[in-house]
Structure formats: C-alpha cells, structure tokens
Design a protein around this motif. Structure first.
Motif, PDB file in Angstrom:
ATOM      1  N   ASP A  38       0.846  -1.191   0.000  1.00  0.00           N
ATOM      2  CA  ASP A  38       0.000   0.000   0.000  1.00  0.00           C
ATOM      3  C   ASP A  38       0.882   1.241   0.000  1.00  0.00           C
ATOM      4  O   ASP A  38       1.141   1.833   1.045  1.00  0.00           O
ATOM      5  CB  ASP A  38      -0.958  -0.039   1.198  1.00  0.00           C
ATOM      6  CG  ASP A  38      -1.924  -1.217   1.093  1.00  0.00           C
ATOM      7  OD1 ASP A  38      -2.410  -1.476  -0.030  1.00  0.00           O
ATOM      8  OD2 ASP A  38      -2.176  -1.895   2.099  1.00  0.00           O
ATOM      9  N   LYS A  60       0.539  -8.144  -2.543  1.00  0.00           N
ATOM     10  CA  LYS A  60      -0.841  -7.673  -2.706  1.00  0.00           C
ATOM     11  C   LYS A  60      -0.839  -6.184  -3.063  1.00  0.00           C
ATOM     12  O   LYS A  60      -0.053  -5.414  -2.513  1.00  0.00           O
ATOM     13  CB  LYS A  60      -1.618  -7.903  -1.403  1.00  0.00           C
ATOM     14  CG  LYS A  60      -3.113  -7.618  -1.541  1.00  0.00           C
ATOM     15  CD  LYS A  60      -3.877  -7.992  -0.285  1.00  0.00           C
ATOM     16  CE  LYS A  60      -3.876  -6.905   0.758  1.00  0.00           C
ATOM     17  NZ  LYS A  60      -4.514  -5.648   0.328  1.00  0.00           N
ATOM     18  N   HIS A  62      -3.382  -2.587  -4.464  1.00  0.00           N
ATOM     19  CA  HIS A  62      -4.655  -1.925  -4.767  1.00  0.00           C
ATOM     20  C   HIS A  62      -4.335  -0.977  -5.918  1.00  0.00           C
ATOM     21  O   HIS A  62      -3.984   0.174  -5.684  1.00  0.00           O
ATOM     22  CB  HIS A  62      -5.148  -1.091  -3.580  1.00  0.00           C
ATOM     23  CG  HIS A  62      -5.631  -1.878  -2.398  1.00  0.00           C
ATOM     24  ND1 HIS A  62      -5.240  -1.601  -1.108  1.00  0.00           N
ATOM     25  CD2 HIS A  62      -6.516  -2.907  -2.304  1.00  0.00           C
ATOM     26  CE1 HIS A  62      -5.845  -2.429  -0.264  1.00  0.00           C
ATOM     27  NE2 HIS A  62      -6.616  -3.245  -0.960  1.00  0.00           N
ATOM     28  N   LYS A  93     -11.470  -6.538  -4.547  1.00  0.00           N
ATOM     29  CA  LYS A  93     -12.763  -6.581  -3.845  1.00  0.00           C
ATOM     30  C   LYS A  93     -13.943  -6.393  -4.808  1.00  0.00           C
ATOM     31  O   LYS A  93     -14.828  -5.570  -4.567  1.00  0.00           O
ATOM     32  CB  LYS A  93     -12.809  -5.563  -2.712  1.00  0.00           C
ATOM     33  CG  LYS A  93     -11.719  -5.783  -1.688  1.00  0.00           C
ATOM     34  CD  LYS A  93     -12.216  -5.784  -0.268  1.00  0.00           C
ATOM     35  CE  LYS A  93     -11.133  -6.159   0.725  1.00  0.00           C
ATOM     36  NZ  LYS A  93      -9.907  -5.338   0.701  1.00  0.00           N
ATOM     37  N   MET A 147     -13.788  -9.676   7.991  1.00  0.00           N
ATOM     38  CA  MET A 147     -12.800  -8.591   7.959  1.00  0.00           C
ATOM     39  C   MET A 147     -12.190  -8.326   9.329  1.00  0.00           C
ATOM     40  O   MET A 147     -12.740  -8.697  10.362  1.00  0.00           O
ATOM     41  CB  MET A 147     -13.402  -7.343   7.340  1.00  0.00           C
ATOM     42  CG  MET A 147     -13.761  -7.595   5.869  1.00  0.00           C
ATOM     43  SD  MET A 147     -13.879  -6.133   4.859  1.00  0.00           S
ATOM     44  CE  MET A 147     -12.191  -5.538   4.828  1.00  0.00           C
ATOM     45  N   SER A 148     -11.031  -7.662   9.285  1.00  0.00           N
ATOM     46  CA  SER A 148     -10.244  -7.476  10.513  1.00  0.00           C
ATOM     47  C   SER A 148     -10.692  -6.272  11.335  1.00  0.00           C
ATOM     48  O   SER A 148     -10.316  -6.150  12.491  1.00  0.00           O
ATOM     49  CB  SER A 148      -8.768  -7.284  10.135  1.00  0.00           C
ATOM     50  OG  SER A 148      -8.628  -6.201   9.229  1.00  0.00           O
ATOM     51  N   GLN A 206      -8.790  -0.321  12.065  1.00  0.00           N
ATOM     52  CA  GLN A 206      -8.051  -1.571  11.809  1.00  0.00           C
ATOM     53  C   GLN A 206      -7.653  -2.184  13.161  1.00  0.00           C
ATOM     54  O   GLN A 206      -7.331  -1.470  14.106  1.00  0.00           O
ATOM     55  CB  GLN A 206      -6.801  -1.284  10.961  1.00  0.00           C
ATOM     56  CG  GLN A 206      -5.882  -2.479  10.745  1.00  0.00           C
ATOM     57  CD  GLN A 206      -6.460  -3.550   9.837  1.00  0.00           C
ATOM     58  OE1 GLN A 206      -7.527  -4.107  10.130  1.00  0.00           O
ATOM     59  NE2 GLN A 206      -5.794  -3.840   8.747  1.00  0.00           N
ATOM     60  N   TYR A 208      -5.154  -5.267  14.962  1.00  0.00           N
ATOM     61  CA  TYR A 208      -4.021  -6.158  14.693  1.00  0.00           C
ATOM     62  C   TYR A 208      -3.857  -7.230  15.756  1.00  0.00           C
ATOM     63  O   TYR A 208      -4.137  -7.007  16.933  1.00  0.00           O
ATOM     64  CB  TYR A 208      -2.711  -5.361  14.656  1.00  0.00           C
ATOM     65  CG  TYR A 208      -2.594  -4.391  13.509  1.00  0.00           C
ATOM     66  CD1 TYR A 208      -2.522  -4.840  12.197  1.00  0.00           C
ATOM     67  CD2 TYR A 208      -2.556  -3.017  13.741  1.00  0.00           C
ATOM     68  CE1 TYR A 208      -2.403  -3.951  11.136  1.00  0.00           C
ATOM     69  CE2 TYR A 208      -2.435  -2.116  12.686  1.00  0.00           C
ATOM     70  CZ  TYR A 208      -2.357  -2.582  11.395  1.00  0.00           C
ATOM     71  OH  TYR A 208      -2.241  -1.702  10.355  1.00  0.00           O
ATOM     72  N   GLY A 226       0.775  -5.077   5.773  1.00  0.00           N
ATOM     73  CA  GLY A 226       0.968  -3.841   5.012  1.00  0.00           C
ATOM     74  C   GLY A 226       1.940  -2.927   5.728  1.00  0.00           C
ATOM     75  O   GLY A 226       3.165  -3.043   5.596  1.00  0.00           O
ATOM     76  N   ARG A 227       1.368  -2.032   6.556  1.00  0.00           N
ATOM     77  CA  ARG A 227       2.184  -0.979   7.166  1.00  0.00           C
ATOM     78  C   ARG A 227       3.303  -1.499   8.058  1.00  0.00           C
ATOM     79  O   ARG A 227       4.322  -0.820   8.222  1.00  0.00           O
ATOM     80  CB  ARG A 227       1.268   0.005   7.908  1.00  0.00           C
ATOM     81  CG  ARG A 227       0.534   0.926   6.928  1.00  0.00           C
ATOM     82  CD  ARG A 227      -0.664   1.604   7.555  1.00  0.00           C
ATOM     83  NE  ARG A 227      -1.765   0.666   7.755  1.00  0.00           N
ATOM     84  CZ  ARG A 227      -2.962   1.024   8.254  1.00  0.00           C
ATOM     85  NH1 ARG A 227      -3.180   2.283   8.585  1.00  0.00           N
ATOM     86  NH2 ARG A 227      -3.916   0.116   8.384  1.00  0.00           N
TER      87      ARG A 227
HETATM   88  O1  6AU Z   1      -1.309  -4.204   7.515  1.00  0.00           O
HETATM   89  P1  6AU Z   1      -2.154  -3.035   7.111  1.00  0.00           P
HETATM   90  O2  6AU Z   1      -3.216  -2.685   8.100  1.00  0.00           O
HETATM   91  O3  6AU Z   1      -1.336  -1.836   6.720  1.00  0.00           O
HETATM   92  O4  6AU Z   1      -2.870  -3.442   5.742  1.00  0.00           O
HETATM   93  C1  6AU Z   1      -3.757  -4.512   5.643  1.00  0.00           C
HETATM   94  C2  6AU Z   1      -4.187  -4.733   4.211  1.00  0.00           C
HETATM   95  C3  6AU Z   1      -4.888  -3.547   3.561  1.00  0.00           C
HETATM   96  C4  6AU Z   1      -6.367  -3.889   3.632  1.00  0.00           C
HETATM   97  O5  6AU Z   1      -7.061  -3.398   2.505  1.00  0.00           O
HETATM   98  C5  6AU Z   1      -6.369  -5.421   3.647  1.00  0.00           C
HETATM   99  O6  6AU Z   1      -5.114  -5.829   4.171  1.00  0.00           O
HETATM  100  N1  6AU Z   1      -7.441  -6.061   4.449  1.00  0.00           N
HETATM  101  C6  6AU Z   1      -8.297  -7.020   3.885  1.00  0.00           C
HETATM  102  C7  6AU Z   1      -8.109  -7.631   2.587  1.00  0.00           C
HETATM  103  C8  6AU Z   1      -6.853  -8.167   2.188  1.00  0.00           C
HETATM  104  O7  6AU Z   1      -9.024  -7.881   1.902  1.00  0.00           O
HETATM  105  C9  6AU Z   1      -9.347  -7.526   4.629  1.00  0.00           C
HETATM  106  C10 6AU Z   1      -9.469  -7.213   5.986  1.00  0.00           C
HETATM  107  O8  6AU Z   1     -10.316  -7.727   6.682  1.00  0.00           O
HETATM  108  N2  6AU Z   1      -8.577  -6.344   6.532  1.00  0.00           N
HETATM  109  C11 6AU Z   1      -7.559  -5.767   5.807  1.00  0.00           C
HETATM  110  O9  6AU Z   1      -6.770  -5.000   6.371  1.00  0.00           O
HETATM  111  O10 6AU Z   1      -4.469  -3.484   2.209  1.00  0.00           O
END
Ligand code: 6AU
Length: 256
Positions: A38, A60, A62, A93, A147-148, A206, A208, A226-227
């Motif tokens: 990202d 992955k 976007h 998505k 989703m997370s 979000q 974690y 990601g981050r």
């Molecule tokens: O580690 P992060 O939080 O910087 O990034 C997580 C990545 C982002 C979200 O668009 C994606 O994972 N994501 C998804 C996906 C992959 O579909 C689903 C979800 O439930 N949570 C999530 O963070 O690119």
C-alpha cells in the motif's frame, strides 16, 4: 483443526493448480508472508517489490490507489515476481453484478494472478470472472469472508455463502480472507490481514494481532502485512522478520 495439516500434503490435495503453485512457493521459500504494497506511486511499488521479493509468497496491491499504474508497470512487476518467485495478488474486492465486473476486469483483474471478491451478489460475479479469465488454471479468486476491522460483519449466514461459493467454483476459488477458520477443506487457504508485531490498531478501526496469534491460534495459512513492512525504514528486514515469525508459527502448528 484440519486432518491434513502440512502445506505439502495440502498441495497434493489441491483442486486449483494455483493453490499447488502457491503452496510450492511457500514451502520452497519457507515464506507464508504476503506483503500488502500500500504505497503511493508505481516507483515505490516496484522498489518495494524488489526489496521484499525474497521474503514473500505473494505481493498484494490496490492498483486503483496508484494514479500511474499501467500495462508497462504490470509487466515490470511480473518480471520482479518471476525473478523472486512470488505471485501477484490484486485486492480488487469485486462486489458487483457479473456484467459490471466483466467491465471492471480488464483494468483491475486481468493483470494479476489472484483477485479478491466479496461474494454477496450471487454466482454472476464468479461466472463473469471464470469467463473473462483467459486461462482459468492461471487465475485464482480469494473470497473476503470476514474482515479485521472494528464493527465488521460477523455473520454465520454470510460465511456459509462464502463456503458454498467456494464449493460451486472449485476451479476458481483458492480460499478466503478471514480472521478465523472458514472451511476445513485442506485445499482452501486462509489469508489473514490485521497482523502487526508492534501496533494494536490504527485510527480508522483496523485491528491487529501478532503473527503467532494469527497463524498459531486463528488458523491463518498466509499472513498479510501492510504498514508493518511498508512504514519500516528497512522493509526487507521487516519482511524477513514477519516471514520468520509466521513460518515458525506454522511449523509449530503442524506439530500439534
Ligand atoms: O497491515 P495493514 O493494516 O497496513 O494493511 C492490511 C491490508 C490492507 C487492507 O485493505 C487489507 O489488508 N485487508 C483485507 C483484505 C486483504 O481484503 C481484509 C481485511 O479484513 N482487513 C484488511 O486490512 O491493504
């Protein structure tokens, strides 16, 4: 708990050739890490791909967040992926009716090995992808099942829809994005985002967990980070660290 536990045996049981390829990459590189690239430009994307390439099984993206994404960038990314032996995963998505997804496909789906789908619209969408993909054995779909983030839908009915879609499209669907085990089928993979070694969340909901929790307790086969990698001053070292933690957690899990 699955009856068939190791990635090697699960690869043997796989229906989809891309599941076999991905698990082959995972075991040969000893990496069940997907880095979520990202970033803000294609230059950054290509640099990051080179840096983390040796440590990942999947990259992955976007692409709709990259103003300068083009066929030429896709081609360059493909050559980095070949050089370092990882697959390309566009987090598209797709969620719409089949006819609309068929139109979105060329720009957002055609270039990648694997795409994400939110299967709430019925079978039309997956049928459209199966028709648009030139060679189905080279194209995989991951269903976003859970989703997370804070407040995300947690619905048994929706998860059942995801399982049923995977069953109806065994030559397309490779598995799920989820926070828990959606299916016991050895050939369906669980990809889990929301993983960080240092943060517990962000300002926009979000959430974690650690790599050990994601893989060891929640059943992730591949973690998506990601981050945790992209904001590090040394993305290669950060990726190597997540790779090591996630793969060790997998090796511990299969011993149980
Ligand atoms: O580690 P992060 O939080 O910087 O990034 C997580 C990545 C982002 C979200 O668009 C994606 O994972 N994501 C998804 C996906 C992959 O579909 C689903 C979800 O439930 N949570 C999530 O963070 O690119």
């Amino acid at each position: 708990e699955r009856l068939i536990k190791t990635f090697e045996l699960r690869a043997d049981a796989a229906v989809h050739p891309l599941v076999r390829s991905l698990l082959g990459i995972v075991t040969s590189k000893r990496s069940n890490l997907c880095v979520s690239a990202d970033v803000s430009s294609c230059t950054e994307l290509l640099t990051l791909a080179q840096q983390v390439g040796p440590h990942i099984c999947l990259l992955k993206t976007h692409v709709d967040t990259l103003p300068d994404f083009s066929d030429s960038v896709a081609q360059q990314l493909r050559s980095v992926a070949q050089q370092h032996n990882f697959l390309l995963f566009e987090d598209s998505k797709f969620v719409d009716i089949g006819a609309t997804v068929a139109r979105q496909w060329e720009r957002r789906g055609a270039w990648a090995d694997i795409v994400t789908v939110v299967p709430i619209a019925g079978d039309g969408l997956l049928t459209a992808i199966a028709q648009a993909a030139l060679d189905n054995s080279k194209k995989g779909v991951i269903l976003v099942a859970e989703m997370s983030s804070d407040g995300a839908l947690r619905s048994a009915e929706y998860q059942e829809m995801c399982r049923a879609a995977a069953k109806r499209f065994p030559h397309l669907v490779m598995g799920f994005v989820s926070q828990s085990s959606i299916s016991q089928s050895p050939w369906l993979l669980q990809l889990s985002p929301g993983v960080s070694v240092s943060a517990s969340g962000d300002a926009l909901g979000q959430r974690y967990v650690s790599p050990e929790c994601s893989v060891g307790e929640r059943g992730a086969d591949v973690i998506i980070v990601g981050r945790g990698v992209t904001t590090s001053s040394d993305p290669a070292a950060a990726a190597a660290n997540y790779q090591q933690l996630a793969y060790s957690a997998y090796l511990e899990r299969v011993k149980r």
